[in-house]
Design a protein around this motif. Structure first.
Motif, PDB file in Angstrom:
ATOM      1  N   ALA A  22       0.832  -1.203   0.000  1.00 44.84           N
ATOM      2  CA  ALA A  22       0.000   0.000   0.000  1.00 44.84           C
ATOM      3  C   ALA A  22       0.871   1.260   0.000  1.00 44.84           C
ATOM      4  O   ALA A  22       0.634   2.199  -0.777  1.00 44.84           O
ATOM      5  CB  ALA A  22      -0.929   0.000   1.212  1.00 44.84           C
ATOM      6  N   LEU A  23       1.888   1.269   0.834  1.00 41.97           N
ATOM      7  CA  LEU A  23       2.805   2.407   0.891  1.00 41.97           C
ATOM      8  C   LEU A  23       3.562   2.569  -0.425  1.00 41.97           C
ATOM      9  O   LEU A  23       3.700   3.683  -0.951  1.00 41.97           O
ATOM     10  CB  LEU A  23       3.793   2.234   2.052  1.00 41.97           C
ATOM     11  CG  LEU A  23       4.842   3.333   2.228  1.00 41.97           C
ATOM     12  CD1 LEU A  23       4.163   4.655   2.545  1.00 41.97           C
ATOM     13  CD2 LEU A  23       5.818   2.948   3.327  1.00 41.97           C
ATOM     14  N   ALA A  24       4.014   1.473  -0.984  1.00 39.23           N
ATOM     15  CA  ALA A  24       4.763   1.521  -2.248  1.00 39.23           C
ATOM     16  C   ALA A  24       3.909   2.088  -3.379  1.00 39.23           C
ATOM     17  O   ALA A  24       4.410   2.837  -4.233  1.00 39.23           O
ATOM     18  CB  ALA A  24       5.272   0.132  -2.612  1.00 39.23           C
ATOM     19  N   MET A  25       2.640   1.733  -3.408  1.00 41.12           N
ATOM     20  CA  MET A  25       1.757   2.259  -4.457  1.00 41.12           C
ATOM     21  C   MET A  25       1.600   3.769  -4.311  1.00 41.12           C
ATOM     22  O   MET A  25       1.640   4.509  -5.295  1.00 41.12           O
ATOM     23  CB  MET A  25       0.383   1.574  -4.410  1.00 41.12           C
ATOM     24  CG  MET A  25       0.409   0.090  -4.725  1.00 41.12           C
ATOM     25  SD  MET A  25       1.034  -0.301  -6.363  1.00 41.12           S
ATOM     26  CE  MET A  25       2.630  -1.013  -5.949  1.00 41.12           C
ATOM     27  N   GLY A  26       1.441   4.243  -3.089  1.00 49.04           N
ATOM     28  CA  GLY A  26       1.328   5.680  -2.854  1.00 49.04           C
ATOM     29  C   GLY A  26       2.593   6.425  -3.237  1.00 49.04           C
ATOM     30  O   GLY A  26       2.545   7.476  -3.893  1.00 49.04           O
ATOM     31  N   VAL A  27       3.740   5.872  -2.882  1.00 50.00           N
ATOM     32  CA  VAL A  27       5.024   6.489  -3.232  1.00 50.00           C
ATOM     33  C   VAL A  27       5.215   6.482  -4.745  1.00 50.00           C
ATOM     34  O   VAL A  27       5.679   7.469  -5.333  1.00 50.00           O
ATOM     35  CB  VAL A  27       6.187   5.761  -2.516  1.00 50.00           C
ATOM     36  CG1 VAL A  27       7.531   6.213  -3.051  1.00 50.00           C
ATOM     37  CG2 VAL A  27       6.094   5.993  -1.010  1.00 50.00           C
ATOM     38  N   SER A  28       4.835   5.384  -5.392  1.00 47.89           N
ATOM     39  CA  SER A  28       4.981   5.289  -6.851  1.00 47.89           C
ATOM     40  C   SER A  28       4.174   6.364  -7.558  1.00 47.89           C
ATOM     41  O   SER A  28       4.660   7.015  -8.484  1.00 47.89           O
ATOM     42  CB  SER A  28       4.517   3.914  -7.346  1.00 47.89           C
ATOM     43  OG  SER A  28       5.301   2.899  -6.800  1.00 47.89           O
ATOM     44  N   VAL A  29       2.929   6.546  -7.125  1.00 47.96           N
ATOM     45  CA  VAL A  29       2.089   7.570  -7.743  1.00 47.96           C
ATOM     46  C   VAL A  29       2.702   8.949  -7.546  1.00 47.96           C
ATOM     47  O   VAL A  29       2.776   9.758  -8.481  1.00 47.96           O
ATOM     48  CB  VAL A  29       0.648   7.515  -7.168  1.00 47.96           C
ATOM     49  CG1 VAL A  29      -0.158   8.745  -7.569  1.00 47.96           C
ATOM     50  CG2 VAL A  29      -0.044   6.253  -7.630  1.00 47.96           C
TER      51      VAL A  29
ATOM     52  N   THR B  19      -3.133   8.922 -16.370  1.00 50.40           N
ATOM     53  CA  THR B  19      -4.297   8.846 -15.492  1.00 50.40           C
ATOM     54  C   THR B  19      -4.664   7.398 -15.188  1.00 50.40           C
ATOM     55  O   THR B  19      -4.919   7.036 -14.022  1.00 50.40           O
ATOM     56  CB  THR B  19      -5.497   9.569 -16.130  1.00 50.40           C
ATOM     57  OG1 THR B  19      -5.110  10.908 -16.426  1.00 50.40           O
ATOM     58  CG2 THR B  19      -6.687   9.581 -15.198  1.00 50.40           C
ATOM     59  N   SER B  20      -4.670   6.551 -16.209  1.00 49.73           N
ATOM     60  CA  SER B  20      -5.069   5.157 -15.987  1.00 49.73           C
ATOM     61  C   SER B  20      -4.065   4.427 -15.087  1.00 49.73           C
ATOM     62  O   SER B  20      -4.458   3.666 -14.207  1.00 49.73           O
ATOM     63  CB  SER B  20      -5.228   4.413 -17.316  1.00 49.73           C
ATOM     64  OG  SER B  20      -3.998   4.378 -18.010  1.00 49.73           O
ATOM     65  N   THR B  21      -2.786   4.682 -15.289  1.00 51.74           N
ATOM     66  CA  THR B  21      -1.771   4.056 -14.435  1.00 51.74           C
ATOM     67  C   THR B  21      -1.910   4.531 -12.996  1.00 51.74           C
ATOM     68  O   THR B  21      -1.808   3.741 -12.053  1.00 51.74           O
ATOM     69  CB  THR B  21      -0.350   4.359 -14.952  1.00 51.74           C
ATOM     70  OG1 THR B  21      -0.238   3.889 -16.288  1.00 51.74           O
ATOM     71  CG2 THR B  21       0.713   3.709 -14.091  1.00 51.74           C
ATOM     72  N   GLY B  22      -2.179   5.811 -12.806  1.00 51.92           N
ATOM     73  CA  GLY B  22      -2.365   6.364 -11.470  1.00 51.92           C
ATOM     74  C   GLY B  22      -3.532   5.716 -10.751  1.00 51.92           C
ATOM     75  O   GLY B  22      -3.432   5.336  -9.573  1.00 51.92           O
ATOM     76  N   PHE B  23      -4.649   5.548 -11.466  1.00 50.42           N
ATOM     77  CA  PHE B  23      -5.815   4.901 -10.852  1.00 50.42           C
ATOM     78  C   PHE B  23      -5.527   3.445 -10.511  1.00 50.42           C
ATOM     79  O   PHE B  23      -5.969   2.942  -9.471  1.00 50.42           O
ATOM     80  CB  PHE B  23      -7.036   5.007 -11.773  1.00 50.42           C
ATOM     81  CG  PHE B  23      -7.740   6.341 -11.687  1.00 50.42           C
ATOM     82  CD1 PHE B  23      -8.231   6.811 -10.475  1.00 50.42           C
ATOM     83  CD2 PHE B  23      -7.911   7.120 -12.817  1.00 50.42           C
ATOM     84  CE1 PHE B  23      -8.881   8.024 -10.386  1.00 50.42           C
ATOM     85  CE2 PHE B  23      -8.551   8.345 -12.732  1.00 50.42           C
ATOM     86  CZ  PHE B  23      -9.036   8.806 -11.521  1.00 50.42           C
ATOM     87  N   ILE B  24      -4.803   2.759 -11.375  1.00 54.61           N
ATOM     88  CA  ILE B  24      -4.472   1.357 -11.094  1.00 54.61           C
ATOM     89  C   ILE B  24      -3.600   1.246  -9.844  1.00 54.61           C
ATOM     90  O   ILE B  24      -3.866   0.441  -8.943  1.00 54.61           O
ATOM     91  CB  ILE B  24      -3.782   0.698 -12.311  1.00 54.61           C
ATOM     92  CG1 ILE B  24      -4.783   0.540 -13.449  1.00 54.61           C
ATOM     93  CG2 ILE B  24      -3.172  -0.650 -11.927  1.00 54.61           C
ATOM     94  CD1 ILE B  24      -4.150   0.129 -14.768  1.00 54.61           C
ATOM     95  N   LEU B  25      -2.553   2.059  -9.775  1.00 53.74           N
ATOM     96  CA  LEU B  25      -1.656   2.018  -8.615  1.00 53.74           C
ATOM     97  C   LEU B  25      -2.387   2.395  -7.328  1.00 53.74           C
ATOM     98  O   LEU B  25      -2.214   1.744  -6.289  1.00 53.74           O
ATOM     99  CB  LEU B  25      -0.453   2.934  -8.837  1.00 53.74           C
ATOM    100  CG  LEU B  25       0.521   2.514  -9.947  1.00 53.74           C
ATOM    101  CD1 LEU B  25       1.583   3.598 -10.163  1.00 53.74           C
ATOM    102  CD2 LEU B  25       1.170   1.193  -9.616  1.00 53.74           C
ATOM    103  N   LEU B  26      -3.201   3.444  -7.396  1.00 49.27           N
ATOM    104  CA  LEU B  26      -3.955   3.840  -6.206  1.00 49.27           C
ATOM    105  C   LEU B  26      -4.994   2.787  -5.832  1.00 49.27           C
ATOM    106  O   LEU B  26      -5.246   2.546  -4.649  1.00 49.27           O
ATOM    107  CB  LEU B  26      -4.626   5.198  -6.417  1.00 49.27           C
ATOM    108  CG  LEU B  26      -3.663   6.386  -6.443  1.00 49.27           C
ATOM    109  CD1 LEU B  26      -4.413   7.668  -6.790  1.00 49.27           C
ATOM    110  CD2 LEU B  26      -2.942   6.534  -5.115  1.00 49.27           C
ATOM    111  N   GLY B  27      -5.586   2.137  -6.819  1.00 46.54           N
ATOM    112  CA  GLY B  27      -6.540   1.061  -6.539  1.00 46.54           C
ATOM    113  C   GLY B  27      -5.893  -0.094  -5.807  1.00 46.54           C
ATOM    114  O   GLY B  27      -6.456  -0.642  -4.852  1.00 46.54           O
TER     115      GLY B  27
END
Length: 135
Positions: free
Chosen positions: A90-97, A108-116
């Motif tokens: 969860a933390l890694a996805m937030g940092v990645s975004v 936008t689509s990659t951001g939504f996938i990572l945040l999802g």
């Protein structure tokens, strides 16, 4: 004895009868290592040997089968290490975004996938904490 696992029940009844694991194993036709695994809830007796085990321990099959599952309700809670990994994802996805956004490489689509993915992991952690006994 209904609140204890089958392994704990087998161990307690075996000790009440003054038997060692080797004694019980010999009467059951299995190894003492098998009995040790039963008592530590690492495995269960073969379904065909349960009536004999109940007889040797001096209880009914219903009493033996009425023991609790190792986790209390038939499912194991997430282990602490798994829960830690889920939190890390969860933390890694937030940092990645955040990093990809700063670098301008985030669609936008990659951001939504990572945040999802990150929010799903957070949800798993919250559900696990909510379902923890005593909470």
């Amino acid at each position: 004895m209904n609140n204890q696992t089958m392994g704990a029940m087998v161990a307690a009844l075996r000790k009440e009868k003054g038997m060692t694991q080797a004694d019980l194993a010999a009467r059951m036709g299995v190894t003492d290592k098998a009995v040790s695994k039963w008592e530590r809830d690492l495995s269960l007796p073969d379904v065909h040997s349960i009536p004999k085990l109940a007889q040797v321990l001096g209880i009914s099959v219903e009493e033996l089968m009425g023991s609790a599952a190792p986790s209390g309700e038939g499912r194991k809670p997430l282990q602490p290490l798994v829960l830690l990994v889920v939190k890390a994802v969860a933390l890694a996805m937030g940092v990645s975004v955040t990093v990809l956004s700063i670098l301008g490489n985030l669609s936008t689509s990659t951001g939504f996938i990572l945040l999802g993915i990150g929010l799903t992991c957070v949800g798993i952690c919250l559900l696990q904490e909510k379902n923890r006994p005593g909470q």
